[in-house]
Write an enzyme that holds these catalytic residues in place. Structure first.
Site, PDB file in Angstrom:
ATOM      1  N   GLU A 100       1.184  -1.307   0.025  1.00 14.78           N
ATOM      2  CA  GLU A 100      -0.125   0.079   0.205  1.00 14.78           C
ATOM      3  C   GLU A 100       0.830   1.327   0.095  1.00 14.78           C
ATOM      4  O   GLU A 100       1.679   1.299   0.343  1.00 14.78           O
ATOM      5  CB  GLU A 100      -0.744  -0.070   1.337  1.00 14.78           C
ATOM      6  N   GLU A 158     -10.312   5.134   9.823  1.00 15.06           N
ATOM      7  CA  GLU A 158     -10.983   4.867  10.429  1.00 15.06           C
ATOM      8  C   GLU A 158     -12.579   6.244  10.942  1.00 15.06           C
ATOM      9  O   GLU A 158     -11.826   7.038  11.477  1.00 15.06           O
ATOM     10  CB  GLU A 158     -11.430   4.014  11.841  1.00 15.06           C
ATOM     11  N   PHE A 178       6.559   7.336  31.530  1.00 17.73           N
ATOM     12  CA  PHE A 178       6.075   7.331  31.028  1.00 17.73           C
ATOM     13  C   PHE A 178       5.200   5.977  32.174  1.00 17.73           C
ATOM     14  O   PHE A 178       3.904   5.435  31.869  1.00 17.73           O
ATOM     15  CB  PHE A 178       5.051   7.487  29.477  1.00 17.73           C
TER      16      PHE A 178
END
Lengths: 667, 510
Positions: free
Chosen positions: A201, A289, A349
């Site tokens: 792609e 999406e 984090f």
């Protein structure tokens, strides 16, 4: 008919945010809560609340039967699902429909259509929405791969169908690379996954994540509320969002908006929804999406359009038609959102849990030229538990321009006081200062590229550092004068607080002269720079709002020997203010290195030891798993930093450990 | 005339040079400041007046007559800390290694006598190799003269010791009898006998740091009350401590301007006590939220961490705080925590510093180690200290106040002035589990019955109201309003007069 009572099938800030709008509309509200949320803010805010089970969400917030029981028990005539949990669960929407309770969201069909990646992409293509060009069929050989790649246009990404984590993935910029990439991907895919199918792609360069907010009613009106730029992400977790995007031009914006509406219309969408696109450096955009719910970052859209999306969702669900048209939806100013996470940026984090001993967000306000909004689900004295999403607040600022909105955000972050848990405020401040962000040139790789080795705080540069130094000199003088006003002094022989000081911070010392008057103090550096410092700060106050050299500066002020601990603009500074003589003597003191903790494995976060992988006497290799600590639902595997022998294990499975507790010691 | 003035300047210059440039450089190389530099940092700039600058020793043995430096290894005098008078002596390691001679001791005694007469604290800065061996018994006599003054000054003026170098042998007993000892990490140590003697006698091999360094004395022995990174920080913190202390037992604690709301409401305190009774919480948060500006000067923070002791200000005025710390050993009372708190309470009482006691105590620590270690007598020290204290006493029970530990922690029965409880308080002989096991021994096997009995017991005793009905608790208060209530209580006690029966002195169970 407008609803009489809405149940919010969610928790945290979004539940609170929905309750606020419902209350303004005169609608009663029902909160649901788990064991861990008995004292939560959304429960305190709602008119009624229903307990729905144990702390884990899969035993409470996402159990449809339990939520349905709460709906029945309270007689709610509509349910707002918030985001996450049941918000995109078509079975939940069905269940509500079956009982005649309105679901404040899109129709079941739209949820289902957009819930599947492949279906949604096909639908998008059919609706004329730009999708990432690619070839999903079987590719026989390298030459075919080259032909396909040419058709798509370089660069292309060659991927293993079964792939993941970068394995079996190649990027090709020309025919040769496509040929080689196909072969090596195929080989790698075969050996890694036992499946050598390959697809190709378009490789999107300089990708940005930009999404379109759509809003549709059941009367055929579908509008777009412009875009949100969400490129600043850490491991697919959005951190900072803004609206509009600094990257889009009006034509692209319109094209994206119209395509998003076309897709929404194609699936019979109603309510608020978001169409996510990936946009490349040449402003080509491709559909990713559609999120069939209210998005976390919706406040930035509300701030630039003046539309309350939750109110519109409620009205649409009640059957009302939208009261405005596309032409009414203009972009007014600029809005930025910073997500406050209970994650310790200095420890990679890692999630942080515990009691919020201090939680003072900036004051919310909406003025003609500036606005501050903080959507929060916590309060001072509340508990951050390990069970849910670590996001505890969304701080938004708005101003007429992007630069002004960024400056508002800097001040707002500096004003935000959070103590008791680790949090990412310093990191958010660092983003606001970063030249790439300031220039609006970020891509989705921004954080990974700019902080490749993690975040270890901010070093302030001049002139910011000197502004802090000037502020501290003036503040210290005030504190010293207060000290000298203690009772029991020898009359007429009091201590006179001088004007000459040396400010030491971040390994730099500046001699300054502080001349105070009624309104403030002039702080003069030895190179002639003079900064005027004005403030209503009093000794002991934890926040100092100052004007330094005619520009605002906000400091979090903590206690430190002979000075302050100062937190501002993402920096955490130990500032010492001494007389020249004191400074000269202090300069004689040895520099002490922090103790060597490399021989110990320390617990990086408060958590539960769920597994020990080694025993005393074991030899371990670099990278070998030593134990697993669970915190905030997350299992964190702690690994050996270097080769060694385990000398002693001081923790057991089942122990609840604090940060920096010793788990094991190496010989 | 000019020549005479010049001679004074020359003599002063020589005295101020201490042991000379080379020794000063050696002192600096060790990360230590000189005696005079330390005094400069301790006192307000320019406020130091030196005494006995020209005093020299009179020893002639072992060739000592050839070297008679002015000052004799100790700098003494007075000055101010934020305008309040303080007497100071500072041993000069660059002169005879700071060793103590007869005259050195006389200099120290002189300022101690003046401090007691004039009512001001004494700060001693210790950096000395020990007795001046050449002087023999005269040096030992010098120590004893200082010791005697430490004893007499105790409870009259605050005495603070800063250990900034070696302090060994008999020398340790002077700081040992002062009110507070602060050490500097890595550059100070205290012991009665050093590593060499230890090795000879007991065959133990130990470094000076492990035997008597700052870490040892703040964590293990509790000889020291605090440790700081370097001389500069230690002296800055000593100034901070002095600001909390009255100048003598003839004065009230100092008051300084404050910028905090005396009626400040802290809603977050309503959720400080966790829902689960066995979950710990940090008592420091409560102290910070009660104190003016959140400022807490903690004493012995590293030792017996199950109890917190230290100073805060309320309405600008010093208050001593004693608080059980649920975060460590559930806040239990044991030998160490009793001794630590008892000594602190007695200091406060001696200097008219009101005492705030925050209670969350599950009782006394059980076990052979405790019983054989004499927890009976050590626990009694805290009981005794509270019982004899006549200063204003305000107590807040936040959660558990079980058994004898309830009595000990400044209860109403020990002449507590204000005894508050939060609604979450549980004042009982013991926790529900233990009580049910004893009261209903026969039902031990029946889980359902035990649960029912436990519920009954909790309903009856797991609250502050039984005690409040009897007047043992004066008022049940909202956690959020604790600061306002405590401030007002102490304000009402400003005129408190209470005295104990005449006695030569009491006989606290030492």
């Amino acid at each position: 008919m407008m609803f009489k009572k809405i149940l919010i099938a969610n928790r945290g800030e979004i539940a609170c945010r929905v309750i606020t709008t419902a209350r303004r509309m005169g609608i009663a509200t029902v909160a649901i809560y788990s064991d861990a949320d008995r004292e939560a803010l959304h429960v305190r805010m709602a008119d009624e609340s229903v307990h729905i089970g144990p702390a884990p969400a899969n035993q409470s917030y996402i159990v449809i039967d339990k939520v349905m029981q709460a709906v029945r028990a309270t007689g709610a005539d509509a349910v707002h699902p918030g985001y996450g949990f049941l918000s995109e669960n078509s079975r939940f929407a069905e269940a509500l429909k079956a009982e005649g309770v309105a679901f404040i969201g899109p129709p079941v069909g739209a949820i289902e259509a957009m819930g599947d990646k492949i279906t949604s992409k096909k639908l998008a293509q059919a609706a004329g929405v730009s999708t990432v060009p690619g070839y999903m069929g079987l590719i026989g050989d390298a030459e075919e791969a080259v032909t396909i790649s040419r058709g798509i246009g370089y660069p292309v990404m060659i991927k293993a169908s079964a792939g993941g984590g970068g394995k079996g993935m190649r990027i090709a910029w020309n025919d040769t690379e496509a040929r080689e990439g196909f072969q090596s991907s195929k080989n790698e895919a075969a050996s890694s996954f036992g499946d050598d199918r390959i697809f190709i792609e378009k490789f999107v360069t300089q990708p940005r994540h930009i999404e379109i907010q759509v809003l549709a009613d059941s009367h055929g009106n579908t509008l777009y509320l412009h875009e949100r730029e969400c490129s600043i992400q850490r491991r697919n977790q959005k951190v900072v969002e803004e609206a509009p995007s600094p990257f889009l031009d009006p034509a692209t914006r319109r094209a994206m908006g119209e395509q998003a509406c076309a897709l929404a219309a194609a699936v019979g969408y109603t309510s608020a929804g978001t169409v996510e696109f990936i946009v490349d450096g040449a402003r080509n955009f491709y559909f990713l999406e559609m999120n069939t719910r209210l998005q976390v970052e919706h406040p930035v859209t509300e701030l630039i359009t003046g539309i309350d999306l939750v109110e519109q969702m409620i009205r649409v669900a009640a059957g009302e038609a939208l009261a405005f048209t596309q032409a009414d939806l203009r972009i007014n100013g600029w809005a930025i959102e910073s997500r406050l996470y209970a994650e310790d940026p200095y420890r990679g984090f890692l999630p942080s849990i515990g009691r919020l001993s201090r939680y003072r967000p900036p004051v919310q306000e909406a003025a003609p030229d500036r606005a501050v909004r903080n959507d929060t689900g916590v309060y001072e004295g509340g508990e951050i538990s390990m069970y849910y999403d670590p996001m505890i607040a969304k701080l938004c600022t708005w101003a007429p321009t992007r630069d002004a909105a960024i400056e508002e955000m800097r001040i707002a972050l500096d004003t935000f006081e959070v103590e008791g848990i680790g949090h990412n405020l310093p990191f958010l401040s660092a983003v606001m200062e970063h030249p790439v962000f300031v220039a609006g040139e970020m891509t989705t790789a921004f954080i990974a590229e700019e902080w490749p080795d993690g975040f270890d705080g901010v070093r302030l540069a001049d002139p910011a550092l000197r502004r802090v130094a000037a502020a501290c000199a003036a503040m210290h003088r005030v504190a010293e004068i207060r000290r000298a006003r203690i009772s029991g002094r020898m009359d007429n022989h009091e201590r006179v607080v001088g004007t000459d000081w040396v400010v030491t911070l971040q390994d730099t010392s500046w001699p300054v002269t502080v001349r105070a008057d009624r309104g403030g103090a002039d702080v003069r550096f030895d190179d002639g720079l003079c900064l005027r410092v004005e403030s209503d700060w009093t000794p002991g106050a934890s926040l100092a709002r100052l004007m330094v050299g005619e520009a605002p500066l906000v400091l979090k002020v903590g206690k430190a020997v002979s000075g302050f601990r100062i937190r501002t603009r993402g920096a955490d500074l130990k500032v010492q203010v001494r007389t020249p003589r004191q400074a000269a003597l202090a300069a004689l003191m040895p520099v002490k290195l922090p103790p060597d903790t490399s021989k110990f494995l320390l617990c990086p976060m408060p958590g539960l030891i769920v597994r020990l992988d080694v025993a005393e006497g074991d030899e371990v290799q670099e990278g070998q798993a030593l134990c697993t600590v669970e915190a905030m639902k997350m299992e964190n595997i702690l690994r050996a930093e270097r080769k060694g022998v385990v000398a002693r294990i001081s923790a057991q499975v089942g122990d609840n450990l604090a940060v920096d507790a010793v788990i094991m010691e190496f010989a | 005339m000019n020549g005479i003035l010049q001679e004074l300047e020359a003599r002063r210059g020589a005295a101020r040079a201490g042991g000379g440039a080379a020794r000063v450089a050696a002192q600096h190389a060790k990360g230590k400041l000189t005696a005079r530099e330390r005094v400069e940092l301790l006192l307000d700039e320019g406020s130091f007046e030196e005494f006995d600058m020209f005093v020299a020793h009179r020893c002639t043995d072992f060739g000592m007559g050839d070297s008679r430096p002015a000052g004799d290894g100790v700098v003494t005098g007075w000055g101010t800390v934020n305008g309040r008078m303080v007497y100071v002596f500072s041993q000069d390691f660059t002169v005879f290694g700071g060793s103590l001679s007869e005259t050195h001791a006389q200099k120290i005694c002189k300022i101690m006598d003046m401090a007691m007469q004039n009512g001001a604290p004494v700060v001693g800065i210790n950096d000395s190799g020990g007795a001046r061996i050449q002087e023999g018994v005269a040096s030992l006599a010098g120590y004893a003269e200082v010791f005697q003054r430490n004893v007499l000054a105790s409870g009259v003026v605050p005495q603070i010791s800063l250990i900034m170098g070696p302090c060994a042998g008999g020398a340790v007993y002077s700081p040992a009898m002062t009110d507070f000892i602060f050490m500097v990490k890595d550059s100070s140590y205290m012991f009665v006998t050093g590593p060499d003697v230890v090795k000879t006698v007991t065959n133990e091999v130990v470094s000076a740091e492990d035997l008597g360094g700052a870490s040892t004395h703040t964590r293990k022995s509790s000889v020291a009350d605090g440790a700081f990174e370097n001389d500069v920080e230690a002296l800055a913190e000593a100034r901070r401590l002095i600001d909390f202390l009255p100048s003598s037992n003839r004065e009230k604690p100092p008051v300084r301007p404050f910028f905090d709301d005396i009626t400040r409401i802290e809603p977050s305190l309503d959720t400080l006590i966790p829902a689960n009774a066995n979950t710990p919480y940090d008592m420091r948060e409560l102290i910070a939220k009660i104190a003016d500006e959140g400022d807490f000067f903690e004493i012995q923070s590293e030792f017996a961490r199950n109890i917190l002791t230290g100073f805060i200000r309320l309405e600008g005025s010093t208050v001593g705080v004693v608080a059980n710390q649920p975060l460590v050993l559930a806040g239990v009372l044991d030998i160490d925590s009793s001794r630590k708190a008892a000594r602190f309470v007695r200091f406060c009482d001696a200097f008219e510093i009101p005492i705030l006691t925050l209670v969350d105590v599950p009782g006394f620590m059980p076990g052979t180690a405790q019983e054989h270690g004499g927890v009976i007598k050590h626990g009694a020290k805290l009981l005794f200290a509270y019982g004899e204290a006549t200063v204003p006493k305000v107590t807040v029970i936040t959660r558990k106040a079980y058994g004898g530990a309830y009595d000990v922690m400044s209860s109403k029965h020990l002449r507590g002035d204000f005894n508050y409880a939060w609604p979450t308080a549980e004042i009982a002989v013991m926790g529900s589990k233990g009580a049910v096991e004893i009261l209903y021994r026969g039902e031990a096997g029946d889980a359902e019955k035990v649960a029912a009995r436990t519920r009954d017991y909790e309903a009856r005793f797991a609250n502050p109201f039984v005690a409040a009905e009897r007047g043992f608790i004066d008022e049940v208060i909202m956690p959020r309003s604790t600061r306002a209530r405590v401030c007002r209580a102490f304000a009402s006690l400003r005129g408190k007069r209470l005295s104990n029966p005449w006695k030569k002195h009491d006989n606290i169970p030492l």
